[in-house]
Design an enzyme around this catalytic site. Sequence first.
Site, PDB file in Angstrom:
ATOM      1  N   GLY A   7      -7.778  12.015  -4.384  1.00 40.50           N
ATOM      2  CA  GLY A   7      -7.194  13.362  -4.494  1.00 40.50           C
ATOM      3  C   GLY A   7      -6.682  13.886  -3.171  1.00 40.50           C
ATOM      4  O   GLY A   7      -6.607  15.096  -2.965  1.00 40.50           O
ATOM      5  N   GLY A  35      -3.624  13.061  -1.805  1.00 36.83           N
ATOM      6  CA  GLY A  35      -2.168  12.949  -1.675  1.00 36.83           C
ATOM      7  C   GLY A  35      -1.729  11.660  -1.007  1.00 36.83           C
ATOM      8  O   GLY A  35      -0.604  11.563  -0.526  1.00 36.83           O
ATOM      9  N   ARG A  93      -0.349   5.188   0.206  1.00 32.26           N
ATOM     10  CA  ARG A  93       0.908   5.416   0.924  1.00 32.26           C
ATOM     11  C   ARG A  93       0.908   6.824   1.527  1.00 32.26           C
ATOM     12  O   ARG A  93       0.187   7.722   1.088  1.00 32.26           O
ATOM     13  CB  ARG A  93       2.132   5.227   0.040  1.00 32.26           C
ATOM     14  CG  ARG A  93       2.273   6.237  -1.100  1.00 32.26           C
ATOM     15  CD  ARG A  93       3.188   7.415  -0.776  1.00 32.26           C
ATOM     16  NE  ARG A  93       3.108   8.458  -1.784  1.00 32.26           N
ATOM     17  CZ  ARG A  93       2.282   9.477  -1.718  1.00 32.26           C
ATOM     18  NH1 ARG A  93       1.438   9.603  -0.705  1.00 32.26           N
ATOM     19  NH2 ARG A  93       2.260  10.388  -2.679  1.00 32.26           N
ATOM     20  N   SER A 103      -2.025   8.665  -2.653  1.00 31.59           N
ATOM     21  CA  SER A 103      -1.806   7.699  -3.751  1.00 31.59           C
ATOM     22  C   SER A 103      -2.990   6.805  -4.032  1.00 31.59           C
ATOM     23  O   SER A 103      -2.842   5.588  -4.221  1.00 31.59           O
ATOM     24  CB  SER A 103      -0.588   6.818  -3.471  1.00 31.59           C
ATOM     25  OG  SER A 103       0.552   7.566  -3.573  1.00 31.59           O
ATOM     26  N   SER A 104      -4.161   7.401  -4.096  1.00 26.35           N
ATOM     27  CA  SER A 104      -5.325   6.602  -4.493  1.00 26.35           C
ATOM     28  C   SER A 104      -5.131   6.065  -5.909  1.00 26.35           C
ATOM     29  O   SER A 104      -5.547   4.943  -6.216  1.00 26.35           O
ATOM     30  CB  SER A 104      -6.594   7.454  -4.413  1.00 26.35           C
ATOM     31  OG  SER A 104      -6.420   8.666  -5.114  1.00 26.35           O
ATOM     32  N   TYR A 163       2.150  20.230 -11.051  1.00 27.25           N
ATOM     33  CA  TYR A 163       3.104  19.154 -10.774  1.00 27.25           C
ATOM     34  C   TYR A 163       4.042  18.973 -11.981  1.00 27.25           C
ATOM     35  O   TYR A 163       5.269  18.940 -11.832  1.00 27.25           O
ATOM     36  CB  TYR A 163       2.327  17.877 -10.475  1.00 27.25           C
ATOM     37  CG  TYR A 163       3.192  16.671 -10.188  1.00 27.25           C
ATOM     38  CD1 TYR A 163       3.695  16.444  -8.917  1.00 27.25           C
ATOM     39  CD2 TYR A 163       3.508  15.764 -11.196  1.00 27.25           C
ATOM     40  CE1 TYR A 163       4.487  15.331  -8.653  1.00 27.25           C
ATOM     41  CE2 TYR A 163       4.296  14.656 -10.941  1.00 27.25           C
ATOM     42  CZ  TYR A 163       4.774  14.440  -9.660  1.00 27.25           C
ATOM     43  OH  TYR A 163       5.561  13.354  -9.407  1.00 27.25           O
ATOM     44  N   ASP A 174       5.205   6.183  -5.420  1.00 27.14           N
ATOM     45  CA  ASP A 174       3.892   5.705  -4.979  1.00 27.14           C
ATOM     46  C   ASP A 174       3.681   4.237  -5.371  1.00 27.14           C
ATOM     47  O   ASP A 174       3.220   3.419  -4.568  1.00 27.14           O
ATOM     48  CB  ASP A 174       2.774   6.548  -5.601  1.00 27.14           C
ATOM     49  CG  ASP A 174       2.955   8.024  -5.312  1.00 27.14           C
ATOM     50  OD1 ASP A 174       3.803   8.366  -4.476  1.00 27.14           O
ATOM     51  OD2 ASP A 174       2.250   8.830  -5.939  1.00 27.14           O
ATOM     52  N   GLU A 230      10.033  14.752  -0.419  1.00 29.09           N
ATOM     53  CA  GLU A 230       8.911  15.127  -1.296  1.00 29.09           C
ATOM     54  C   GLU A 230       9.420  15.790  -2.556  1.00 29.09           C
ATOM     55  O   GLU A 230      10.327  16.634  -2.491  1.00 29.09           O
ATOM     56  CB  GLU A 230       7.997  16.091  -0.527  1.00 29.09           C
ATOM     57  CG  GLU A 230       6.553  15.953  -0.872  1.00 29.09           C
ATOM     58  CD  GLU A 230       5.995  14.595  -0.458  1.00 29.09           C
ATOM     59  OE1 GLU A 230       5.954  13.684  -1.306  1.00 29.09           O
ATOM     60  OE2 GLU A 230       5.614  14.452   0.716  1.00 29.09           O
TER      61      GLU A 230
HETATM   62  C1  GLA Z   1       2.965  12.377  -6.350  1.00 31.81           C
HETATM   63  C2  GLA Z   1       3.728  11.565  -7.387  1.00 31.81           C
HETATM   64  C3  GLA Z   1       5.009  10.995  -6.788  1.00 31.81           C
HETATM   65  C4  GLA Z   1       5.826  12.062  -6.089  1.00 31.81           C
HETATM   66  C5  GLA Z   1       4.962  12.906  -5.153  1.00 31.81           C
HETATM   67  C6  GLA Z   1       5.706  14.081  -4.580  1.00 31.81           C
HETATM   68  O1  GLA Z   1       2.506  11.550  -5.337  1.00 31.81           O
HETATM   69  O2  GLA Z   1       2.926  10.521  -7.868  1.00 31.81           O
HETATM   70  O3  GLA Z   1       5.756  10.341  -7.789  1.00 31.81           O
HETATM   71  O4  GLA Z   1       6.500  12.864  -7.029  1.00 31.81           O
HETATM   72  O5  GLA Z   1       3.813  13.393  -5.805  1.00 31.81           O
HETATM   73  O6  GLA Z   1       6.733  13.679  -3.752  1.00 31.81           O
END
Ligand code: GLA
Length: 398
Positions: free
Chosen positions: A132, A134, A35, A136-137, A232, A182, A41
């Site tokens: 890695g 960003g 995604r 959503s792998s 995070y 995600d 964010e």
């Molecule tokens: C990652 C997390 C999500 C979200 C984003 C930031 O992708 O898996 O749940 O918090 O960071 O928006």
Amino acid sequence: MSSPPPLEALTRTAEAEFARRLGRPPRWLVAAPGRVNLIGEQADYNDGFVLPMAIDRHVIIAADRPADPAATEARVYSAAVDRWTTLAVNGPAAPQPGDWAGYVQGVLVGCRAAGLAPGPFEAVVVSDVPLGGGLSSSAALEVATATLVEALTGRRLEPLPKALLCQQAEHEYAGVPCGIMDQCCSVMGRAGMLLLLDCRTREVRPTPLAGPDATVLIVNSNVKHALTDGGYAARRRQCEAAAHTLGVPALRDLTPAGLERQRGRLDDLTYRRARHVVTENERTLAAAEALRRGDLAEVGRLMSASHASLRDDYQVSCPELDLLVELAAAIGPAGGVIGSRMTGGGFGGCTVSLVRRAALEDVAHRVGEGYRQKTGRAATVFVTQPSEGARVLKGGLP
Ligand code: GLA
């Protein structure tokens, strides 16, 4: 600029890889998309609003029951890391933080707890979602696994419980306290649509992506991020501490004005973390409205403000992402850039930009060149479409 290979091409790769490794064709093929988040964010774990879309890049799993009838476990090969792993299908399994197999194991355990016992199987995993980056792998791998279990058992999971089960696997088996964005997006993606997701009520409102003229350009800084590193989780803790101090269930319950009135109760760093979240929630709702009105200039302005807030208040950007956003901003609306910002968990990974279709090649070239000149690194630039969520490609569901 590269266009993603069509899903069919990746499917053929998965079939060929399975046949090469196991000497027969797969009985099942499933796909789950990555995604990209347009805006909203670091809002999901604050019960806030997000506006992502599933992309046309996927994790595909090819599978069959084991050739050996005495097998009791799952054997899974990942083409990305060129490694086989053996996973338990019949009971509790130890978490494996930091290892790709942990995502698969966690989902197998969750499915079993939900009454879908997968039984033994052999599988091959291929993916064109950058690891890695960003995008959503990891959620795509989790959701593909849950979809495979649906196919293996012939039973469907409802979309939300399926996403929640995958999120739980990430919490417990990968050690990342992620939100729900995600996994929801990978399960519920819709062709041509962004998903406005209320992360408290979990209501999903499909929102069309801005007409035929606006396209989504993703630029991967190729600076790897690892959400398991702790930055995070630290942000999430700071948000929860801010909500606790201010006596609200989550930062979702504060407006920017309400936060300002209580500013004195927070230390400066915690205040800035909270300010990002409460202003981002407003920006996300405003962006969904602006998209409905067709006001792309406003969407672009909101994307820039989101980036500045993530960079300055939330401090999850990095110099490479800032540079990519600056290069896109320098091209600006006159050159076809509607808006640009970092996307995903942060500390590296990708930017997302809305770009006029006619300017795509030019923007991709100028941003890529500028990045190379200033950093000596190559960025990966590709255009993407809002895509369908996870599905069974072969083997079907009842
Ligand atoms: C990652 C997390 C999500 C979200 C984003 C930031 O992708 O898996 O749940 O918090 O960071 O928006």
